[in-house]
Design a protein around this motif. Structure first.
Motif, PDB file in Angstrom:
ATOM      1  N   GLY B  72       8.806  19.565  16.287  1.00 49.40           N
ATOM      2  CA  GLY B  72       9.487  18.188  16.211  1.00 49.40           C
ATOM      3  C   GLY B  72       9.234  17.345  14.911  1.00 49.40           C
ATOM      4  N   LEU B  73       9.929  16.069  14.813  1.00 45.97           N
ATOM      5  CA  LEU B  73       9.258  15.874  13.400  1.00 45.97           C
ATOM      6  C   LEU B  73       9.152  13.949  14.332  1.00 45.97           C
ATOM      7  CD1 LEU B  73       8.602  15.662  10.818  1.00 45.97           C
ATOM      8  CD2 LEU B  73      11.532  15.082  10.401  1.00 45.97           C
ATOM      9  N   ILE B  74       8.330  13.755  13.443  1.00 49.09           N
ATOM     10  CA  ILE B  74       8.812  12.189  13.974  1.00 49.09           C
ATOM     11  C   ILE B  74       8.631  11.152  12.799  1.00 49.09           C
ATOM     12  CG2 ILE B  74       7.644  10.019  14.851  1.00 49.09           C
ATOM     13  CD1 ILE B  74       5.562  11.573  17.239  1.00 49.09           C
ATOM     14  N   ARG B  75       9.558  10.063  12.441  1.00 50.02           N
ATOM     15  CA  ARG B  75       9.584   9.292  11.036  1.00 50.02           C
ATOM     16  C   ARG B  75       9.354   8.145  11.304  1.00 50.02           C
ATOM     17  NH1 ARG B  75      12.573  13.019   8.011  1.00 50.02           N
ATOM     18  NH2 ARG B  75      14.424  12.810   9.199  1.00 50.02           N
ATOM     19  N   VAL B  76       8.167   7.219  10.800  1.00 53.20           N
ATOM     20  CA  VAL B  76       8.127   5.665  11.455  1.00 53.20           C
ATOM     21  C   VAL B  76       8.629   5.271   9.748  1.00 53.20           C
ATOM     22  CG1 VAL B  76       6.587   3.765  11.900  1.00 53.20           C
ATOM     23  CG2 VAL B  76       6.496   5.887  12.794  1.00 53.20           C
ATOM     24  N   ASN B  77       9.247   3.723  10.174  1.00 51.95           N
ATOM     25  CA  ASN B  77      10.080   3.561   8.873  1.00 51.95           C
ATOM     26  C   ASN B  77      10.239   4.389   7.316  1.00 51.95           C
ATOM     27  OD1 ASN B  77       9.875   0.741  10.345  1.00 51.95           O
ATOM     28  ND2 ASN B  77       7.884   0.525   9.483  1.00 51.95           N
ATOM     29  N   GLY B  78      10.677   5.621   8.381  1.00 50.64           N
ATOM     30  CA  GLY B  78      11.113   6.372   6.804  1.00 50.64           C
ATOM     31  C   GLY B  78      10.277   7.671   6.979  1.00 50.64           C
ATOM     32  N   ARG B  79       9.031   6.713   6.962  1.00 44.54           N
ATOM     33  CA  ARG B  79       7.838   8.132   6.713  1.00 44.54           C
ATOM     34  C   ARG B  79       7.498   9.119   7.751  1.00 44.54           C
ATOM     35  NH1 ARG B  79       5.995   3.274   4.427  1.00 44.54           N
ATOM     36  NH2 ARG B  79       5.107   3.073   5.806  1.00 44.54           N
ATOM     37  N   PRO B  80       7.466  10.367   7.393  1.00 47.14           N
ATOM     38  CA  PRO B  80       6.943  11.605   8.322  1.00 47.14           C
ATOM     39  C   PRO B  80       5.600  10.692   9.045  1.00 47.14           C
ATOM     40  CG  PRO B  80       7.195  12.878   6.510  1.00 47.14           C
ATOM     41  CD  PRO B  80       7.673  10.791   6.126  1.00 47.14           C
TER      42      PRO B  80
END
Lengths: 323, 521
Positions: B72-80
């Motif tokens: 899976g993938l996590i982005r915070v404010n659009g940044r991975p």
């Protein structure tokens, strides 16, 4: 007659040994790791220091090696109890026997080594002129005694008034909280177990190179490591209380030796005068006192709600639910 | 009332504050998160709803850097982002307030707030730091004495410290794990007030809960997890209904009513008179507490955790000494007698701690089931156990109480929470109790098991048992109890009849304001 000044002066010197070991153990236990191998680590330190001094005639290098040797032994405990999460009591006891066994083997023949350079003694100008206290605290002491004076406030300040000290307390009280705040619980525990080992080694080296110089196999430390562990509980993990206890025990040990000297005590015939059987009884007393003090100390601790670090003896496993 | 301010949708240019895609997390034997998607818009409260074990906490522990996802993938404010530890998550502006507070009890508020920060480097200028904490409190209206030690604070105050700790680190996203579980209704209101104030200042909140009313009240959007999968994603709160959410959570239709038949209470079975006791720390836990329970009635005790409820149950069942007062069961004082005295007087105990007190996890289900009858025939002759009899009786109880387990020989610790609780109830209730002391009987159970447990208690009430119910679930107290007694700092805060009791009145008692009838004895 009994020379009280001499007894107290010698008591301060031998109390310093207990102080080093106890403060080392306080550091380890504050981080949540109990190390019952203090006696073994002290013995390794005493042997290494004396062996080095005999071989290269450098007592200071001897002390340094003593600290390293005991530190390495303590890391064994750290690996077993922190990394492999083994029972700290069992691992600590094992370390103790490893330490004793190693020092017996490596210390063979040391008792007949002959004259060796020991740590120097220093009398502090001016301070030694203070009446009563001067002769007791500042006259003819080895440098380690003076280091001990500085260590107590430094350890207290470090634990209670610095950022690393705050982290140390947090790791021992609530490792999950510390971990959640990004503190590396394992690294800190390794570090403080090592620090405890280093101080135990220093304590051992101080015995064999200054306080009662020489190598007398396991009698070199003669159970002082265990007294130090008792002191930690009596001290409620507080360096000031540890210092008070250490110097008191040091003086007591000294007094017991001296009690066997004079023919009369306070005008009566001295029952201990040259009676080896009663001598053994006297030597047992400090250890019995440890039990008494533990009993009193734990009752007091319950009343005042100061206790052991909450996570003492509990291996930390991230993500395990424990409330 | 859900705030429905215009929010950016996925097509707009503003990136999500948090975006999780296809998160997978396996534990030995369990797929805790199975391709879970979750997103959080800036300035919203997004509720994560699900039963215990649905995977909410796992998902949030991944987001806070405590666990690493298997995929899976996590982005915070659009940044991975890739979090290796909680430190990384905090640095990215994500702050988690755990259900079990992550506070060091022996340290002060300020010390807890600065814990783990790299600033100050070495020396701690404590007075200066206290001032900084006070200034932050002022900003958000979260008041708590910075010099107080954590153990001296109420649960609500401790929660404020947790929130302050995150704000001090500049957290932009606050993850609240079951934040209302331990609060009084009034404290819940205060918390919601704080959360709204934070959202107004541009923070975003992930609100994890299994309480439907609260979720509907505070959140903008709701995501429901069931058995590790997303059952519903980001539905707007103002379009959701309680019944719909419950069905999504459980996967079947849920009836919210438990039918309580009228029962005429009989003679007094339990009379606790003027009891004082200390807690494990040696502090007073019960202060001259009195209560009476009659045959055929359920008396509920309402209180915030740690106000003496656990100690009360322990004193009655003989597990804790009391320093004054009497515990009269069927006319006989058994205060400070061993637990066996209570057992012999047909007192059933459904303890708070199912694994430590309620069962012996290493023993088999069958052995756990006979723990209270092993002294007498037909289970034993007082010395030798009758193993075939034990197995037969255990198998019978297993069927009767619908305990799901491969066999009665299975170790108790391998049972799920609900099945273990059913086993404990089977043991306690099958003995035909006169008095039942039930402490948090449904805590942590799924909806189905809750129904079973509540109905079993009601059936015993109809059979004429006296029941003392200690629970932190106020809804449960209101549905099951005939009378509700408030408890605060070990004192009796008054008594309300179930019909006249309101959440507000119970909340006041829990916070220390007496309501209704005073204690009688």
């Amino acid at each position: 007659m009994i020379d009280w000044i001499a007894i107290l002066q010698a008591g301060i010197a031998s109390g310093t040994v207990l102080l080093f070991a106890a403060i080392g153990e306080i550091m380890a236990e504050r981080s949540g790791v109990m190390n019952l191998g203090v006696e073994g680590m002290m013995l390794i330190g005493a042997m290494t220091a004396y062996r080095t001094a005999v071989t290269i005639d450098q007592p200071w290098v001897g002390l340094l090696f003593a600290m390293l040797a005991a530190g390495i032994l303590s890391l064994l405990h750290a690996v077993v109890s922190i990394h492999f999460q083994a029972d700290q009591v069992v691992s600590g006891l094992a370390i103790n026997f490893v330490g004793i066994g190693l020092s017996m083997v490596l210390g063979e023949g040391l008792s007949k080594a002959g004259a060796v350079s020991l740590l120097p003694t220093i009398t502090v100008p001016l301070l030694s002129q203070i009446p009563v206290l001067g002769p007791i605290l500042f006259t003819n002491h080895n440098p380690m005694t003076y280091l001990g004076y500085a260590l107590t406030p430094a350890a207290w300040f470090y634990i209670h008034r610095t950022r690393p000290g705050l982290h140390l307390r947090a790791v021992g009280e609530h490792p999950a909280a510390a971990d959640a705040m990004g503190i590396n619980v394992y690294r800190l525990r390794y570090g403080y177990v090592f620090a405890g080992g280093v101080l135990a080694g220093l304590a051992g080296g101080t015995i064999s190179l200054a306080v009662s110089p020489g190598w007398f196999s396991e009698l070199t430390t003669s159970g002082q490591g265990w007294i130090a562990i008792g002191l930690v509980i009596f001290a409620q993990w507080n360096p000031w209380r540890a210092a008070a206890g250490a110097y008191m025990f040091g003086a007591l040990r000294r007094l017991i030796l001296d009690l066997q000297g004079p023919q009369t005590l306070l005008g009566f015939a001295n029952p201990f005068f040259y009676t080896p059987r009663l001598g053994f009884f006297l030597q047992m007393l400090p250890y019995a006192l440890v039990i008494l003090i533990l009993f009193i100390g734990s009752r007091e601790a319950m009343k005042k709600r100061v206790g052991a670090p909450a996570a003492l003896g509990v291996p930390y496993i991230r993500g395990e639910r424990g409330t | 009332m859900s705030a429905s301010a215009p929010l950016p949708d996925s097509a707009s240019s503003i990136p999500y504050a948090v975006e999780m895609r296809g998160i997978v997390k396996r534990f030995p034997g369990v797929l805790a998160n199975d391709h879970v998607d979750f997103d959080l818009r800036p300035g919203e409260v997004h509720a994560l709803l699900g039963e215990n074990g649905a995977g909410k906490s796992t998902l949030m522990n991944i987001l806070s850097g405590l666990y690493r996802p298997d995929a899976g993938l996590i982005r915070v404010n659009g940044r991975p982002v890739h979090f290796n530890s909680p430190r990384d998550a905090i640095a990215a502006g994500l702050g988690m307030v755990h259900q079990h507070f992550m506070l060091v009890p022996t340290q002060t508020v300020t010390e807890n707030i600065i814990l783990g920060l790299s600033e100050p480097r070495f020396f701690l200028p404590l007075d200066q730091l206290d001032q900084r904490v006070l200034a932050l409190q002022e900003q958000y209206g979260l008041r708590v004495d910075p010099k107080a030690r954590i153990w001296q604070l109420s649960v609500g105050e401790q929660q404020r410290v947790e929130i302050l700790k995150m704000l001090y680190r500049g957290a932009n996203v606050l993850i609240m794990d079951e934040p209302t579980a331990v609060l009084t209704p009034q404290e819940v209101e205060e918390l919601f007030h704080t959360l709204r104030a934070m959202v107004a200042r541009g923070h975003s909140v992930i609100f994890i809960s299994h309480k439907l009313d609260e979720v509907l009240k505070i959140s903008n959007r709701i995501t429901v997890l069931r058995q590790g999968r997303v059952a519903a994603s980001g539905i707007p709160a103002h379009e959701a209904t309680k019944a719909q959410l419950a069905q999504l959570m459980v996967g079947r239709e849920v009836v919210f009513t438990v039918r309580k038949k009228p029962v005429q209470p009989g003679e007094v079975v339990l009379s606790v008179e003027d009891v004082c006791a200390e807690n494990d720390r040696g502090l007073p836990a019960l202060r001259h507490f009195s209560i009476q329970v009659r045959a055929g009635e359920i008396v509920g005790i309402a209180g915030v955790a740690g106000n003496g409820q656990s100690e009360l149950a322990q004193v009655i069942t003989g597990l804790r000494r009391c320093s004054c007062g009497r515990v009269v069961i069927a006319g006989e004082d058994i205060a400070n007698r061993p637990p066996r005295a209570a057992i012999e007087r047909h007192v059933a105990h459904i303890p708070e701690d199912r694994h430590g007190v309620g069962s012996s996890p290493g023993l088999s289900l069958a052995e756990n089931l006979i723990m209270k009858s092993h002294r007498r025939p037909p289970i034993s002759n007082g010395w030798v156990l009758n193993l075939p009899m034990i197995r037969r009786q255990a198998a019978q109880l297993k069927d009767e109480y619908n305990i799901i387990a491969p066999s009665v020989e299975v170790q108790a610790r391998l049972l799920s929470g609900g099945n273990l609780q059913k086993a404990i109830l089977a043991r306690e209730i099958s003995a035909g109790p006169r008095l039942i002391i039930a402490v948090q009987p449904t805590r942590g159970l799924d909806v189905g098991a809750i129904e079973t447990v509540q109905n079993l208690l009601l059936k015993e009430r109809e059979h004429g048992a006296a029941i003392l119910l200690i629970s932190e679930e106020l809804e449960e107290l209101l549905t099951l109890s005939d009378r509700i007694v408030g408890m605060y700092e070990g004192r009796h805060m008054g008594e309300l009849n179930a019909e006249e009791a309101t959440l507000a009145a119970i909340g006041l008692m829990m916070a220390g304001t007496p309501q209704g009838k005073p204690a009688t004895r």
